[in-house]
Design a protein around this motif. Structure first.
Motif, PDB file in Angstrom:
ATOM      1  N   ARG A 339       0.836  -1.194   0.000  1.00  0.00           N
ATOM      2  CA  ARG A 339       0.000   0.000   0.000  1.00  0.00           C
ATOM      3  C   ARG A 339       0.873   1.247   0.000  1.00  0.00           C
ATOM      4  N   ALA A 340       0.404   2.266  -0.700  1.00  0.00           N
ATOM      5  CA  ALA A 340       1.119   3.540  -0.711  1.00  0.00           C
ATOM      6  C   ALA A 340       0.126   4.639  -1.011  1.00  0.00           C
ATOM      7  N   MET A 341       0.534   5.891  -0.744  1.00  0.00           N
ATOM      8  CA  MET A 341      -0.336   7.012  -1.081  1.00  0.00           C
ATOM      9  C   MET A 341       0.304   7.832  -2.185  1.00  0.00           C
ATOM     10  N   CYS A 342      -0.550   8.267  -3.094  1.00  0.00           N
ATOM     11  CA  CYS A 342      -0.065   9.031  -4.233  1.00  0.00           C
ATOM     12  C   CYS A 342      -1.150  10.034  -4.604  1.00  0.00           C
ATOM     13  N   VAL A 343      -0.749  11.282  -4.782  1.00  0.00           N
ATOM     14  CA  VAL A 343      -1.700  12.333  -5.120  1.00  0.00           C
ATOM     15  C   VAL A 343      -1.577  12.623  -6.610  1.00  0.00           C
ATOM     16  N   MET A 344      -2.700  12.555  -7.316  1.00  0.00           N
ATOM     17  CA  MET A 344      -2.656  12.691  -8.774  1.00  0.00           C
ATOM     18  C   MET A 344      -2.720  14.153  -9.224  1.00  0.00           C
ATOM     19  N   LYS A 345      -3.637  14.913  -8.600  1.00  0.00           N
ATOM     20  CA  LYS A 345      -3.763  16.342  -8.963  1.00  0.00           C
ATOM     21  C   LYS A 345      -3.590  17.134  -7.677  1.00  0.00           C
ATOM     22  N   PRO A 346      -2.364  17.568  -7.402  1.00  0.00           N
ATOM     23  CA  PRO A 346      -2.059  18.124  -6.080  1.00  0.00           C
ATOM     24  C   PRO A 346      -2.757  19.453  -5.787  1.00  0.00           C
ATOM     25  N   LEU A 347      -3.272  19.554  -4.576  1.00  0.00           N
ATOM     26  CA  LEU A 347      -3.817  20.797  -4.041  1.00  0.00           C
ATOM     27  C   LEU A 347      -3.129  21.016  -2.689  1.00  0.00           C
ATOM     28  N   LYS A 348      -2.542  22.200  -2.507  1.00  0.00           N
ATOM     29  CA  LYS A 348      -1.769  22.425  -1.277  1.00  0.00           C
ATOM     30  C   LYS A 348      -2.660  22.642  -0.062  1.00  0.00           C
ATOM     31  N   VAL A 349      -2.261  22.012   1.032  1.00  0.00           N
ATOM     32  CA  VAL A 349      -2.948  22.211   2.300  1.00  0.00           C
ATOM     33  C   VAL A 349      -1.899  22.647   3.329  1.00  0.00           C
ATOM     34  N   VAL A 350      -2.158  23.753   4.031  1.00  0.00           N
ATOM     35  CA  VAL A 350      -1.262  24.185   5.107  1.00  0.00           C
ATOM     36  C   VAL A 350      -1.945  23.854   6.432  1.00  0.00           C
ATOM     37  N   LEU A 351      -1.229  23.095   7.249  1.00  0.00           N
ATOM     38  CA  LEU A 351      -1.765  22.705   8.551  1.00  0.00           C
ATOM     39  C   LEU A 351      -1.318  23.773   9.543  1.00  0.00           C
ATOM     40  N   THR A 352      -2.207  24.721   9.779  1.00  0.00           N
ATOM     41  CA  THR A 352      -1.800  25.980  10.421  1.00  0.00           C
ATOM     42  C   THR A 352      -1.363  25.839  11.868  1.00  0.00           C
TER      43      THR A 352
END
Ligand code: ATP
Ligand code: MG
Ligand code: MG
Length: 551
Positions: A339-352
């Motif tokens: 199992r692995a994680m892969c993002v196809m269409k990246p959207l940035k998230v800032v964990l404030t």
């Protein structure tokens, strides 16, 4: 696991051996080295090697190499590699029909001496006319009654190249009125001034398939010569040669139905056309139904054997639904892929609420049900990527992913809440500002339910990956149904979509051909050739997570 599931061939052989009070069998797999093996050949391999294994016998690999112009050493090498990859081992050295050319020639002379073969000067078209039709008997060639001496002389001169191609053939003298057209004086040898990949320039004549096959079986002591149904009408001829030649053994031809799969073609001629016209990138393009193509796509040998078993061995033809093939590989990968994680269409998230430079390593299992597959390390940082599709500014009711002021769980990590959306001029989200509930690692949040789970990758540690999303090569389920029409008209223009994504760091260490489930997305395989080349990571989509179209 290799044993052929009970089927008519299996039952028939078992009964024979019981009646004979024991003994075993010798089978053969006889590819012509004029292309790569396809999924239909995998079936024949599974049948022939599988039966031999089951009954404690042997299976020969014999290259049926009687058409020098179309054959090539490259195909011989590829075929051997594919059979080995499928997990089978042939009996001793591989064999070649061309090794029997001298013996076959001696048998041709034998037939001539017995008055059972003759040299014919009719050109191909006239010979076809003389052959008659299903409803009309054929006519004897005017050359049919040449003397033995003349025939032997002409045959020898054909062999050494005294005549041009097409000038003469050697034919068996059987029966021009036979209801079976195969018995109307079939051609045994043709003149071909071509070099042969094994035999060099020794021969200017080459035997016909029918004259080579059964005798090669007899020479090798094959007991069961298993072939596909289109040879059923050739069986009387197969037996005629065995009856009329001093062969050392008596093999038996048994036919079964070819395996065909919808939404693809399984004919080497058509596959070659796809390669030669540049529709695909070679015989092992992951969209090809070749063994090498399926391998590159991410299929396992076990899944192909499973498909053979699931589809059985029949006496009448049918078409296998391609979803059965998807099912066979999916159930294998569900159990065995990392199992692995892969993002196809990246959207940035800032964990404030994580400080700048925050770096937390979360260790998770590589497979939820397989401790033996070990663990992997997921770095969590202040900035991460999620997939664009997992966020909507104005979501419909049952959207269990992320939305403004909503919560979602980051797979293998914490619950986050979307506090703020930053958009571009067109109103598209370009960055999300979220807060982490730090009390939710491996446990439910206090007092509320969070249903959605989305995948993510650390923006600092994620690795760029090229993802090749493959789909069916044809849009029509029977692209070659209409013989008059070009099967290439049914090509799927979207059979390959290339995406530049971001994967979790463990993907950088993957060896070529490592298989993964990209969580929530599908099954992927590190490309056999391109992955790791020039530092590039390349993954091919093998199959989607769930049934339905691969989209
Ligand atoms: P193609 O038409 O694709 O060229 P072929 O039968 O001419 O196929 P060969 O190399 O002669 O190709 O095949 C080797 C063996 O594989 C033969 O015994 C043949 O009957 C078998 N075979 C070929 N295609 C299939 C199929 N679709 N299903 C089962 N067996 C097959
Ligand atoms: Mg063939
Ligand atoms: Mg063929």
């Amino acid at each position: 696991e290799n044993s052929s599931a009970p089927n008519f061939l299996y039952n028939q052989i078992r009964e024979e051996l019981e009646q004979a009070g024991g003994g075993t069998i010798v089978t053969r797999f006889p590819p012509e080295p004029n292309g790569f093996l396809h999924i239909g050949h995998a079936k024949s391999i599974w049948v022939n090697f599988g039966l031999a294994e089951h009954f404690g016998g042997k299976c020969n690999l014999r290259f049926d190499d009687t058409n020098p112009e179309k054959e090539d050493q490259r195909f011989i090498d590829a075929i051997k590699e594919d059979i080995t990859w499928l997990g089978y081992q042939w009996n001793g050295e591989e064999r070649y029909a061309s090794s029997y050319f001298e013996q076959l020639y001696a048998w041709a002379q034998y037939l001539v001496r017995e008055g059972k073969a003759y040299v014919d000067d009719l050109d191909a078209e006239t010979m076809r006319e003389y052959r008659g039709t299903l409803t009309e008997p054929g006519r004897n060639s005017p050359y049919r009654d040449r003397s033995v001496e003349e025939n032997l002389d002409l045959l020898e001169r054909m062999r050494v190249g005294e005549f041009p191609e097409g000038a003469k053939v050697l034919r068996a003298k059987i029966n021009m009125a036979s209801p079976n057209i195969n018995l109307r004086d079939p051609v045994l040898y043709r003149i071909r001034h071509a070099d042969h990949h094994q035999a060099g320039d020794a021969w200017k004549i080459y035997p016909a398939y029918d004259f080579a096959h059964g005798q090669s079986d007899a020479i090798e002591g094959i007991t069961h010569s298993i072939c596909t149904l289109e040879f059923e009408d050739h069986r009387p001829l197969y037996n005629w040669f065995l009856d009329n030649l001093p062969v050392p053994a008596r093999p038996r031809q048994i036919e079964f139905a070819r395996m065909n799969i919808n939404y693809t073609v399984t004919s080497k001629r058509k596959l070659k056309l796809l390669v030669d016209s540049g529709v695909v990138n070679g015989w092992d393009d992951p969209r090809m139904p070749t063994v090498a193509g399926l391998r590159r796509r991410g299929y396992t040998p076990a899944s192909l054997r499973k498909l053979c078993e699931m589809t059985g061995v029949a006496r009448s033809s049918g078409v296998v639904d391609i979803h059965m093939m998807y099912h066979a590989i999916r159930s294998d990968l569900e159990e065995n892929a990392l199992r692995a994680m892969c993002v196809m269409k990246p959207l940035k998230v800032v964990l404030t609420n994580l400080p700048e430079g925050h770096e937390e390593i979360i260790e998770v299992s590589s497979h939820p049900a397989r401790d033996d597959m070990g663990t992997r390390k997921l770095p969590l940082t202040r900035e991460i990527w999620i997939d664009q599709d997992d966020f909507m500014i104005d979501p419909p009711k049952k959207f269990f992913r992320l939305a403004p002021e909503k919560e979602v769980r980051l797979r293998n990590a914490y619950v986050i809440r979307c506090d703020e959306v930053i958009t571009d001029d067109a109103g598209n989200p370009v960055e999300l500002r979220c807060s982490v509930d730090l009390d939710t690692l491996g446990k439910m949040p206090e007092g509320r339910k969070v249903k959605g789970v989305i995948h993510w990758v650390s923006a600092d540690h994620g690795v760029p990956v090229e993802v090749r999303n493959y789909d069916n090569l044809f849009l029509d389920e029977a692209p070659d149904r209409d013989k008059e029409k070009d099967f290439l008209e049914h090509l799927n223009p979207e059979s390959l979509e290339v995406v530049q994504g971001v994967g979790e760091p463990s993907l950088a260490d993957a060896a070529p051909e490592t298989r993964f489930q990209f969580e929530r997305i599908g099954y992927f395989c590190a490309d056999r050739w391109d992955h790791g080349k020039d530092g590039k990571l390349v993954f091919n989509r093998t199959v989607s997570l769930k049934d339905g179209w691969a989209k």
